[in-house]
Structure formats: structure tokens, C-alpha cells
Scaffold this active site. Structure first.
Site, PDB file in Angstrom:
ATOM      1  N   SER A   8      -9.503   1.976   3.078  1.00  0.00           N
ATOM      2  CA  SER A   8      -8.604   2.623   2.147  1.00  0.00           C
ATOM      3  C   SER A   8      -7.596   1.684   1.490  1.00  0.00           C
ATOM      4  O   SER A   8      -6.939   2.059   0.522  1.00  0.00           O
ATOM      5  CB  SER A   8      -7.841   3.727   2.867  1.00  0.00           C
ATOM      6  N   SER A  23      -9.795  -0.246   7.420  1.00  0.00           N
ATOM      7  CA  SER A  23      -9.228  -0.059   6.077  1.00  0.00           C
ATOM      8  C   SER A  23      -8.558  -1.281   5.480  1.00  0.00           C
ATOM      9  O   SER A  23      -8.217  -1.276   4.298  1.00  0.00           O
ATOM     10  CB  SER A  23      -8.220   1.088   6.091  1.00  0.00           C
ATOM     11  N   LYS A  35       0.860  -1.185   0.000  1.00  0.00           N
ATOM     12  CA  LYS A  35       0.000   0.000   0.000  1.00  0.00           C
ATOM     13  C   LYS A  35       0.897   1.236   0.000  1.00  0.00           C
ATOM     14  O   LYS A  35       1.868   1.298   0.766  1.00  0.00           O
ATOM     15  CB  LYS A  35      -0.883  -0.024   1.242  1.00  0.00           C
TER      16      LYS A  35
END
Lengths: 532, 114
Positions: free
Chosen positions: A173, A197, A97
Site C-alpha cells: 500500500s 506494504s 504516507k
């Protein structure tokens, strides 16, 4: 069906690489071919005009690190040729990420303000994964600074599409992470979970995601959002691979004073020991949503989606048949305070963390000559930050300002204690419930359409209603796939356990996988792979 | 999920307060963006107001992070030893404007003291 190496579970990829059946370079090639086939056009920060083909592709990556990955894969193959141990994740393609610093790669946080930032060092969990032999394929997209639940707030567009149907969001996210793993663009991914997330996009994309206990995994090198809530954690296609990742990333770190100095068990050991005797709780407070009415502000109540409720109850039945004890009616009365408390605490912490972006030390700087430093700050931050960081900065400043909201922050921190107390009562070995874990839905609904919720920051936040309490309490959570909704999109179920009980949650998750491995839904493939 | 609907927005954050916050936050802000942000802030504030109805007495302690850090798991403090940062040049290289290893900025605003 042709077998693609990139679709194999990570533990099977490792077995074949170590056994000499395949090379790490071959596996990387298969993975990069998949990236090329499903990605679509490169996500960029320039003004974005959607085109119809965007809705057929995944767009998970901000940066694909081909050369770096090639060098890593070759190094794994050389180790094997030399008879050295290449590590427990030898050659496994890893998507990171883009909220983690990875040495010599753009580390953007999905924001224009860090678009050109090249990290001079790697985050501790990334370093551990690389030392275990994982090969970093690239950096994946996210909501800007992780601020969102759909991936649509990234400065890098087109937005990530859900591989099961790219007209839907992947969640967020860590939506780039879960989309990449679901689509075979990486076998595993490192994500972060501040309100859900990792778990929410894992549920939306039909993959496994774990939020470890706060402090179980070092935050060093993670670009901070809310420092008391942020948890790095694994995303994978199955529970065994999640355990393998946990083995690599858990543990203390001299560079993070909040990384707990607690012993790290072997998370792969005992995975298949079953759930006989395990006390698994169901709470009515996780089967309904309480939220303020958009018109009146009054609290109203609504059940979670019936098909998701059925999936949780069916899983409970499966566990009961395997010998677990199901404890019903466990009260978790402060669950619905999770979102309002989060609106305060996370904003205050985000505002504090975002003050460092100033156009002076690193990242974007407004290019024209400015008359003074303050003007430079304003122009840089005004143009470098997107809408979501600005919202969080302003709200964080408002609720922590004594002249406007007296006592709000302190009140939120006290309500956070009440949320923690719910979990302590449920898990107390000397209490009424003595749970080993709670079983809940991960999300109230399956994935929503791109554009359906984005823009309404309150509504978007309620996608995290069932995941955020664990962040306030610090306890670990695991989301695993449990079938599909009528719209063909994945459903996730969640296990929540006491501090440092990751091994128990993984064992429960693996037991569910084994009990359902023959079910027809397990053979389904994401649309983007089926289209190849 | 709640349905997407908008009521009459609470206006606790007035234009004046909003402009003050924007100034404190050092954010340049076009007016149409400001209007949207102010509306969203007021919506969020309404969600936050749910907390006001909860009884929280002084004897409920504050939780600043969820997991209690007992002595058993608290990381020990590091030795206070000077270490040379090996990446100093790489770090400087990330600064937008550097002159002879100094980071360059425009004038720092100041007021003459009377």
C-alpha cells in the site's frame, strides 16, 4: 544529462547543503518543479472518470504541503547561516504516507471518511524525521487505510502510476511513497508495512524499502490497520539513505507501549564493511508459490517468475564471490500459510480498529439530519468507507464470531507461531543453519497492469506471499532493486534477518549495491523522468 | 501469481449471515455492493480454510505479535501523572458538530424496559 538536485541521493543532498554548495530552499524548488512536471491532475474523492493522460503521470500525492515545506527549508538555511547543526537529514525532501498524522495537514488514510481530518499532532517517526532536518513535501497516496497491494483502492483518484511505466501499478500500500521517491518527487519517504506494504511497492518501483523489526519504530500517530503487524519504515533510492532514515526513526517512545526499549545502533556505521563470512540462506519455499486453486480450492504449486528467480540466484553468486557463505535448502515450510493466517489476524484487528470511525468525533459525517445515532453511524460508515475497509470489517467480525467460525482466530494465532518457528530455526546460532539472513525474491512477479488484478481480493493478497511471513514473525526485511524484467519493470530482492538485525541487512544491501554499481541497468531512468 | 479465475463460490456466508454482520458493523449497504462483498468474503473464506488442514495442538502457544517482549526490551511503565492535553481545542475542532465544547449527536436509540 542535466543534473537535477531532486534526483541526488539524500546523503549527497545533505552534504551539499551542509557544505554551502546548495540551499535547502533551492533543493525544495527543484523537488517541487519535479512534482509539477510528473504529477498530473490532483487526486480527488469525487467520482472518477479516467482519461488517457492519467496513464502518463504519477499521481503520488494527496496533498502537497508547499508553504509548510518552504518554512521548513528556510529554517534549515537559517540554521546553517547561524552556524547551528541542521541535522543529519538537513533539507532532505520527505514524502509522508498519508496514513501518518502530520500536524496541521489533512491526514486522510486515502479514505473519504477522513478526507477533511486535519491532524492536531504529528506521529512520532514524522516528528523525529523533522527534527533530523527533513522537509515534508507532502502526503502521498496509498490503498485506503493501507488495505491493498496496488494503490487502486484509494478513495483519491486517479490511482498512482508506476514511474517506470504509469500503465502499471506502483504496488501497495505504500505505492505513493515508492512512486514519489522513484520519480524524484521526494528523496525519501516514510511508509508502513503490514504484509509487505513497503517492500512490495519498493520492488515494483525500483527503490529500497525496509520493514523494521516490530517495535523498532514507534507506531504513535500511525492510523492503525492491524496493530500486531503494522511497522513504519523507510523508503529511499539507496541503502545509505535508508540507514540515515533508520537512525532518525528507530527507538523507544513513551507514547507507544510496543516500541521496544532496545539500543539503537548507528545504522550508517559498518555499511561498507562487506559480507565476508556472512551466512546467507536460500530457501526453496521462497522460490515457489502455494495457493488454493480458484476452481477446486485444492492447494497448487507454481514457481515464481523465472527472471526473478534468476535475479535472486545471481545475487547469491555475487555474495559468494564477495566471501559470504551461501546456505542452500533452508526449510521454511510454513511460508505458504502466511496469507491465510493474514486473512484472519489482520481482519480481526482491522475490524476492531475501524469501529472508531462513527461520524461523531472527527472525519466525515453523513450531512443530513438523522433520527437517531445508530442511523447516523450506518449512513456515515456506509458512505465514508470504500469497499476494502468494508470487506475487512465484515471478515474480521465473521472469523472472530464464535457462532460462525469456532476457533479460527485462535488457530491462526497458533499457525503464526509455526511461521515464527521457521525463522527461529533458520537464525538460531546453535542450530543447523545459523543464518545471518535469508535472501529471497521480494515479489513473485514484477508490477502488474492497472486494473489487471483489482477487484479480486484473494488474488491481490497473494502479491504479498513472500513478504507477509516477516510481519507475522515480527522480523525485519529489506527490499533492494536487482535489475529489470523483460517488460522493463524493476525486480526486487529481499533480505530477512533475526529480530533487530537491521544493520546486518543494510550492510548486505549496501554490499550488493557496491558490487553492481557499474552494471548498465543502474543507469536506467524511470519513463516519467525520461519524458521530461 | 495465481491466474484470475473464479470457481463456484463457497456460500458459507449466506445472505442471512451477511445481513447480520452488516447490521453489527453499522454499515448502510446498497444491495449490489452487498452481493459483491458477500462473494469476495466467501472467496476469502475458502483461502482461510487452508488452515483447517494444519495440525495445531494445544501445546503450540499463541503468538499475538511476532517479537517476544523480554524484560530487557519491554518499555517501562510511565509514571501515572496527569498532563494537560495542549491540543484539546484542536481536537474538538475536528468534531463535525460542537456546541459550547460539547459534541452534538442525534438521539441515542433506546427501548423502554418493561
Amino acid at each position: 544529462m542535466t543534473e537535477h538536485l531532486c534526483d541526488l541521493p539524500a546523503h549527497e543532498q545533505v552534504r551539499r547543503i551542509k557544505g554551502g554548495e546548495i540551499s535547502a530552499v533551492e533543493l525544495l524548488k527543484s523537488t517541487l518543479e519535479r512534482v509539477d512536471a510528473v504529477e498530473g491532475r490532483q487526486a480527488r474523492t469525487e467520482s472518477y472518470t479516467p482519461n488517457p493522460t492519467d496513464l502518463e503521470k504519477v499521481h503520488a500525492f494527496i496533498t502537497v504541503t508547499r508553504e509548510r515545506a518552504q518554512a521548513q527549508a528556510e529554517s534549515i538555511d537559517q540554521k546553517i547561516a547561524a552556524g547551528e547543526d541542521p541535522g543529519p537529514l538537513a533539507g532532505v525532501p520527505l514524502a509522508v504516507k498519508d496514513i501518518f498524522c502530520v500536524k496541521d495537514t489533512p491526514s486522510t488514510a486515502g479514505s473519504k471518511i477522513l478526507e477533511n481530518f486535519i491532524s492536531p499532532y504529528s506521529a512520532t517517526p514524522v516528528k523525529h524525521l523533522e527534527e533530523a532536518g527533513a522537509v515534508v513535501v507532502g502526503k502521498v497516496n496509498l490503498d485506503e487505510f493501507t488495505f491493498g497491494s496496488s494503490n487502486e483502492s484509494s478513495a483519491f483518484l486517479p490511482p498512482v502510476g508506476n514511474p517506470w511505466d504509469p500503465t502499471y501499478v506502483p504496488g501497495g500500500s505504500s505505492g505513493g511513497s515508492t512512486a514519489a521517491v522513484a520519480a524524484g518527487e521526494a528523496a525519501i519517504s516514510l511508509g508502513t508495512d503490514t504484509a509487505g506494504s513497503i517492500r512490495q511497492p519498493a520492488a515494483f518501483c525500483g527503490v529500497v524499502g525496509m520493514k523494521p523489526t516490530y517495535g523498532r519504530v514507534s507506531r504513535y500517530g500511525l492510523i492503525a490497520f492491524a496493530s500486531s503487524l503494522d511497522c513504519p519504515g523507510p523508503v529511499a533510492r539507496n541503502v545509505t539513505d535508508t540507514a540515515l532514515m533508520m537512525n532518525a526513526i528507530a527507538g523507544p517512545d513513551p507514547r507507544d507501549a510496543t516500541a521496544a526499549n532496545a539500543p539503537v545502533p548507528d545504522y550508517c556505521k559498518g555499511l561498507t564493511e562487506g559480507v565476508k563470512g556472512l551466512r546467507i540462506g536460500l530457501s526453496p519455499d521462497y522460490f515457489k508459490l502455494k495457493y488454493p486453486d480458484p476452481e477446486t480450492g485444492e492447494l497448487i504449486e507454481q514457481p515464481i517468475s523465472p527472471e526473478i528467480e534468476s535475479a535472486v540466484l545471481a545475487a547469491a553468486q555475487t555474495f559468494a564471490e564477495m566471501g559470504a557463505e551461501i546456505i542452500e535448502e533452508v526449510p521454511m515450510p510454513n511460508t505458504h500459510h502466511g496469507i491465510p493466517v493474514y486473512f484472519v489476524i489482520s481482519r480481526v484487528e482491522a475490524a476492531s480498529n475501524l469501529h472508531r470511525y462513527d461520524g461523531v468525533k472527527y472525519g466525515y459525517r453523513f450531512p443530513d439530519e438523522e433520527e437517531n445515532l445508530r442511523e447516523l453511524y450506518k449512513k456515515t460508515r456506509g458512505r465514508g468507507f470504500g469497499i476494502q475497509p468494508k470487506l475487512r470489517i465484515l471478515m474480521g467480525m465473521y472469523v472472530s464470531a464464535e457462532q460462525y467460525e469456532k476457533g479460527h482466530y485462535e488457530r491462526a494465532l497458533r499457525v503464526r507461531t509455526l511461521i515464527r518457528d521457521d525463522f527461529e530455526r533458520a537464525f538460531d546460532p546453535g542450530g543447523s543453519y545459523k543464518l545471518d539472513c535469508l535472501l529471497t525474491a521480494t515479489t513473485p512477479t514484477t508490477a502488474f497492469k492497472l486494473g489487471a488484478v483489482y477487484g479480486d481480493s484473494v488474488l491481490m493478497q497473494y502479491a504479498d506471499l513472500l513478504t507477509v511471513p516477516a510481519n507475522h514473525a515480527g522480523v525485519p526485511g529489506l527490499s533492494i532493486p536487482a535489475g529489470f524484467g523483460e517488460n522493463g519493470l524493476p525486480i526486487g530482492i529481499q533480505f530477512l534477518g533475526p529480530d533487530f538485525s537491521e544493520a546486518t541487512l543494510l550492510r548486505a544491501g549496501r554490499s550488493y549495491e557496491m558490487a553492481t554499481e557499474g552494471e548498465a541497468w543502474r543507469a536506467l531512468q524511470p519513463k516519467v523522468i525520461g519524458a521530461l | 501469481m495465481p491466474t484470475k479465475a473464479k470457481g463456484k463460490a463457497e456460500q458459507a456466508i449466506t445472505v442471512e449471515i451477511f445481513n447480520h454482520l452488516v447490521d453489527l458493523a453499522a454499515l448502510e449497504m446498497p444491495s449490489e455492493e452487498g452481493e459483491y462483498l458477500r462473494k469476495e468474503l466467501n472467496e476469502q473464506l475458502r483461502a482461510i480454510r487452508e488452515l483447517e488442514a494444519i495440525e495445531v495442538s494445544e501445546d503450540i502457544p499463541i503468538t499475538s505479535h511476532g517479537v517476544p517482549y523480554s524484560a530487557a526490551i519491554m518499555p517501562s511503565l510511565r509514571e501515572d501523572i496527569i498532563e494537560i492535553c495542549p491540543e484539546a481545542d484542536d481536537i474538538l475542532e475536528q468534531a463535525p458538530e460542537v456546541e459550547e465544547r460539547y459534541i452534538v449527536v442525534p438521539d441515542i436509540p433506546s427501548e423502554a424496559l418493561e
